[in-house]
Scaffold this active site. Structure first.
Site, mmCIF file in Angstrom:
data_model
loop_
_atom_site.group_PDB
_atom_site.id
_atom_site.type_symbol
_atom_site.label_atom_id
_atom_site.label_comp_id
_atom_site.label_asym_id
_atom_site.label_seq_id
_atom_site.Cartn_x
_atom_site.Cartn_y
_atom_site.Cartn_z
ATOM 1 N N ARG A 243 1.251 -1.048 -0.020
ATOM 2 C CA ARG A 243 -0.684 0.097 0.101
ATOM 3 C C ARG A 243 0.664 1.209 -0.289
ATOM 4 N NH1 ARG A 243 -0.300 -4.614 1.198
ATOM 5 N NH2 ARG A 243 0.436 -4.044 3.706
ATOM 6 N N CYS B 155 -6.504 -2.685 8.176
ATOM 7 C CA CYS B 155 -5.048 -2.057 8.000
ATOM 8 C C CYS B 155 -5.623 -1.020 7.747
ATOM 9 C CB CYS B 155 -4.775 -2.720 6.701
ATOM 10 S SG CYS B 155 -3.044 -2.343 5.699
ATOM 11 N N THR C 186 -3.559 2.013 6.820
ATOM 12 C CA THR C 186 -2.818 2.288 5.378
ATOM 13 C C THR C 186 -3.723 2.031 3.843
ATOM 14 O OG1 THR C 186 -0.308 1.847 6.790
ATOM 15 C CG2 THR C 186 -0.709 2.738 3.955
ATOM 16 N N THR D 243 2.403 4.363 9.563
ATOM 17 C CA THR D 243 3.095 4.606 8.219
ATOM 18 C C THR D 243 2.742 5.705 8.117
ATOM 19 O OG1 THR D 243 1.298 3.539 6.483
ATOM 20 C CG2 THR D 243 2.902 2.159 7.390
ATOM 21 N N LYS E 43 5.889 -8.552 10.250
ATOM 22 C CA LYS E 43 4.912 -9.160 9.434
ATOM 23 C C LYS E 43 6.748 -10.271 9.176
ATOM 24 C CE LYS E 43 3.536 -5.392 7.333
ATOM 25 N NZ LYS E 43 1.856 -5.040 7.194
ATOM 26 N N CYS F 62 -1.742 2.175 12.966
ATOM 27 C CA CYS F 62 -1.501 0.003 12.113
ATOM 28 C C CYS F 62 -1.885 -0.911 13.299
ATOM 29 C CB CYS F 62 0.402 0.806 12.010
ATOM 30 S SG CYS F 62 0.928 -0.634 11.455
#
Length: 224
Positions: free
Chosen positions: A49, A79, A81, A124, A161, A192
């Site tokens: 993204r 999510c 973002t 982010t 992640k 986030c």
């Protein structure tokens, strides 16, 4: 009979699984049949993204269409973002008469309800832009990370992640929360969905609004 929840997931996978656990935990139930039925597309192959937003939006639209075809009545995307690329999802929901829960708006409302006029955002760059705009519309100033702290934040997010949720990573996220408080933030937003995997509310340097928790509560309310 509860409404069916459709979840656009996989961004990232650990955050999606944690979100689903929150939905389950927040649902008042005496047995299996009292819980919310969920259809989910956990798709880790959604284009990044942050660097491929156009491709991401196209894929998110396709995912929303598949969830609609699977019978979803309410659509959620854990999510932050990716809400910058939510136009195609909204179009599907409008065409199909589905409810899309806007995670950014719901979280900003919850954080602003604290009365804080300066709120730190752990997000982010794309998430920061979304929260900055929505908070400003509510008369709230967003306090953001800068320079090396922003780079550290992104490193921690990508570390989650990869499965890195150890004490070093946790200490790093606590330090970033402290940096925002030191910069004048009177409250914080975990903007986030990887953030709460490293930072518990009781560890934060200021009152913390967790976007994943806000979204989970909104989903339970919408579906029940």
């Amino acid at each position: 009979m509860s409404r069916i929840l459709g979840v656009l997931g996989g961004m990232g996978p650990a955050a999606t699984v944690a979100f689903l656990a929150r939905v389950q935990a927040l649902t008042p139930a005496e047995g299996d049949a009292d819980h919310i039925r969920v259809v989910m597309d956990l798709n880790p192959q959604v284009p990044d993204r942050n660097v491929r937003p156009g491709e991401a939006e196209e894929e998110l639209g396709r995912m929303a269409a598949r969830l609609a075809a699977a019978g979803a009545h309410v659509i959620a995307m854990p999510c932050n973002t990716a809400h910058g690329q939510a136009a195609a999802i909204r179009a599907v929901c409008a065409a199909q008469g589905l409810k899309f829960i806007d995670m950014i708006t719901a979280t900003a409302d919850a954080a602003a309800a604290s009365g804080a006029r300066r709120i730190g955002v752990l997000a982010t760059p794309g998430g920061e832009r979304l929260y900055q705009a929505v908070l400003a519309a509510r008369g709230v100033e967003a306090v953001l990370l800068d320079g090396a702290d922003r780079e550290t934040f992104m490193g921690l997010v990508y570390g989650v992640k990869r499965g890195d949720v150890g004490e070093t990573a946790r200490a790093g996220m606590r330090g970033l929360a402290r940096a925002l408080a030191d910069a004048g933030a009177k409250a914080l937003i975990a903007g986030c969905t990887e953030v709460p995997l490293l930072l518990r509310a009781e560890e934060a340097a200021a009152p913390l609004t967790d976007s994943a928790d806000v979204l989970a509560r909104a989903c339970v309310e919408a579906c029940l």
